[in-house]
Design a protein around this motif. Structure first.
Motif, PDB file in Angstrom:
ATOM      1  N   LEU A  24       4.420  -7.600   6.246  1.00  0.00           N
ATOM      2  CA  LEU A  24       5.637  -7.291   5.311  1.00  0.00           C
ATOM      3  C   LEU A  24       4.919  -7.654   3.727  1.00  0.00           C
ATOM      4  CD1 LEU A  24       8.397  -5.970   4.528  1.00  0.00           C
ATOM      5  CD2 LEU A  24       9.269  -8.370   4.833  1.00  0.00           C
ATOM      6  N   PRO A  25       4.288  -9.060   3.302  1.00  0.00           N
ATOM      7  CA  PRO A  25       4.113  -9.071   2.300  1.00  0.00           C
ATOM      8  C   PRO A  25       2.850  -8.020   1.638  1.00  0.00           C
ATOM      9  CG  PRO A  25       3.998 -11.329   3.371  1.00  0.00           C
ATOM     10  CD  PRO A  25       4.348  -9.974   4.402  1.00  0.00           C
ATOM     11  N   ALA A  26       2.192  -7.569   2.760  1.00  0.00           N
ATOM     12  CA  ALA A  26       1.177  -6.451   2.379  1.00  0.00           C
ATOM     13  C   ALA A  26       1.829  -5.059   2.091  1.00  0.00           C
ATOM     14  CB  ALA A  26       0.287  -6.059   3.529  1.00  0.00           C
ATOM     15  N   PHE A  27       2.797  -4.773   2.673  1.00  0.00           N
ATOM     16  CA  PHE A  27       3.613  -3.665   2.318  1.00  0.00           C
ATOM     17  C   PHE A  27       4.637  -4.008   1.022  1.00  0.00           C
ATOM     18  CE2 PHE A  27       7.437  -0.993   2.466  1.00  0.00           C
ATOM     19  CZ  PHE A  27       6.800   0.115   2.437  1.00  0.00           C
ATOM     20  N   ILE A  28       4.770  -5.051   0.730  1.00  0.00           N
ATOM     21  CA  ILE A  28       5.360  -5.515  -0.777  1.00  0.00           C
ATOM     22  C   ILE A  28       4.401  -5.165  -1.581  1.00  0.00           C
ATOM     23  CG2 ILE A  28       6.264  -7.198  -2.230  1.00  0.00           C
ATOM     24  CD1 ILE A  28       7.655  -8.454   0.525  1.00  0.00           C
ATOM     25  N   LEU A  29       3.247  -5.442  -1.663  1.00  0.00           N
ATOM     26  CA  LEU A  29       2.103  -5.245  -2.440  1.00  0.00           C
ATOM     27  C   LEU A  29       1.907  -3.575  -2.891  1.00  0.00           C
ATOM     28  CD1 LEU A  29      -0.421  -7.898  -1.536  1.00  0.00           C
ATOM     29  CD2 LEU A  29       0.929  -7.611  -3.917  1.00  0.00           C
ATOM     30  N   THR A  30       2.183  -2.806  -1.403  1.00  0.00           N
ATOM     31  CA  THR A  30       2.111  -1.410  -1.678  1.00  0.00           C
ATOM     32  C   THR A  30       3.286  -0.978  -2.620  1.00  0.00           C
ATOM     33  OG1 THR A  30       1.408  -1.206   0.422  1.00  0.00           O
ATOM     34  CG2 THR A  30       2.351   0.683  -0.319  1.00  0.00           C
ATOM     35  N   GLY A  31       4.352  -1.549  -2.655  1.00  0.00           N
ATOM     36  CA  GLY A  31       5.564  -1.153  -3.506  1.00  0.00           C
ATOM     37  C   GLY A  31       4.937  -1.485  -5.107  1.00  0.00           C
ATOM     38  N   VAL A  32       4.321  -2.544  -5.236  1.00  0.00           N
ATOM     39  CA  VAL A  32       4.141  -3.148  -6.546  1.00  0.00           C
ATOM     40  C   VAL A  32       3.177  -1.971  -7.236  1.00  0.00           C
ATOM     41  CG1 VAL A  32       2.836  -4.788  -7.764  1.00  0.00           C
ATOM     42  CG2 VAL A  32       4.435  -5.497  -6.056  1.00  0.00           C
ATOM     43  N   PHE A  33       2.123  -1.640  -6.482  1.00  0.00           N
ATOM     44  CA  PHE A  33       0.896  -0.894  -6.912  1.00  0.00           C
ATOM     45  C   PHE A  33       1.603   0.507  -7.204  1.00  0.00           C
ATOM     46  CE2 PHE A  33      -1.841  -4.634  -5.683  1.00  0.00           C
ATOM     47  CZ  PHE A  33      -2.540  -4.487  -6.933  1.00  0.00           C
TER      48      PHE A  33
END
Length: 297
Positions: A24-33
């Motif tokens: 989930l933290p990795a996916f949150i970074l998807t959203g950030v980028f």
């Protein structure tokens, strides 16, 4: 999409990193980028942040998130942790390098699956979302213990599509009226934003709402009762821009929210590994929208 050994290696690194920090933290970074990429488009950047970083090898859901999902399934299989659906925990804390390497292998596998899907059905579905689902199914079949569709005795009595006890996805989002209400609000905002952005930056129009919804999951990560809405947002935007209608986008977004819950009850809540309901809803609804548009033309 041209195959690249460099991108394949980057995808391995992304899967390993996704396992290390948690899916989930990795996916949150998807959203950030994705959000940063949308802003970059307005700044006339020559670098495609959305597709190179947000949906590319580095932070794409099919590499970083998919690697994290497979790694936690493997860790549970080896009894390094209890819950094979725990996509919040950073697996570097297990101090088991093999777990991180499994994440890397599935990150690379995600790149390969997506490349194949782009070549075959790239114009008719969301290949990244479909890759996330295929990768998770492979992880369950390899590392899970109760198969793709099996249910417990308790669930059989209650009914496969009736959540209860620990067999739920997002408890405060699962009631149909609540689900539809949340979907309505998110879909209005995302479809409106997509239509507003499209004349200026059509390449970013469908992704801004998705990026914001994915970023909002940082509050979910830390215990906030945040709705999971990125599947509603991206489908509302795609529906609105494909058919040039705010109302159509809203309808598709609400349907995506309902479908996400249905697919959670079919694939996720009874299983012992994570098969992502939003990704499942996204590829199905994208296919519906794109094929419908093709038939109408």
């Amino acid at each position: 999409m041209e195959f690249s050994w460099v991108d394949l290696l980057a995808s391995f690194g992304a899967g390993l990193f996704g396992a290390a920090i948690g899916a989930l933290p990795a996916f949150i970074l998807t959203g950030v980028f994705v959000v940063l990429g949308t802003i970059a488009v307005f700044g006339n950047t020559s670098f495609d942040v959305i597709n190179n970083w947000g949906f590319g090898p580095l932070f794409g859901p099919h590499t970083a998130f998919g690697g994290g999902v497979a790694a936690v399934a493997y860790a549970a299989n080896k009894k390094y942790m209890e819950d094979g659906k725990d996509i919040l925990t950073s697996l570097s804390g297990l101090d088991k390098p093999i777990v991180l390497l499994v994440g890397g292998l599935f990150g690379a596998l995600g790149y390969l699956i997506n490349a194949g899907l782009v070549a075959v059905v790239g114009d008719y579905t969301d290949t990244i979302a479909l890759t996330v689902v295929i990768s998770a199914v492979i992880a369950r079949l390899i590392f899970g213990h109760n198969g793709l569709f099996s249910v417990s005795e308790e669930a059989e009595k209650r009914g496969r599509f009736t959540p209860g006890g620990e067999q739920v996805w997002v408890e405060y989002q699962q009631e149909w009226l609540q689900n539809i209400t949340i979907g309505l609000g998110v879909s209005i905002l995302s479809a409106w934003a997509a239509l507003a952005i499209e004349p200026v930056a059509p390449e970013a129009a469908n992704f801004f709402g998705f990026g914001l919804a994915a970023m909002s999951l940082i509050f979910f990560q830390f215990g906030g009762k945040i709705p999971i809405t990125h599947h509603m947002a991206i489908i509302a935007a795609l529906g609105a821009t494909t058919f040039g209608s705010l109302l159509v986008g809203i309808i598709f977004g609400v349907i995506a929210g309902i479908l996400g819950e249905v697919l959670a009850r079919l694939f996720l809540i009874h299983g012992d590994t994570h098969i992502d309901p939003p990704a499942n809803a996204i590829w199905v609804m994208t296919t519906v929208i794109l094929v419908s548009a093709l038939l109408i033309q």
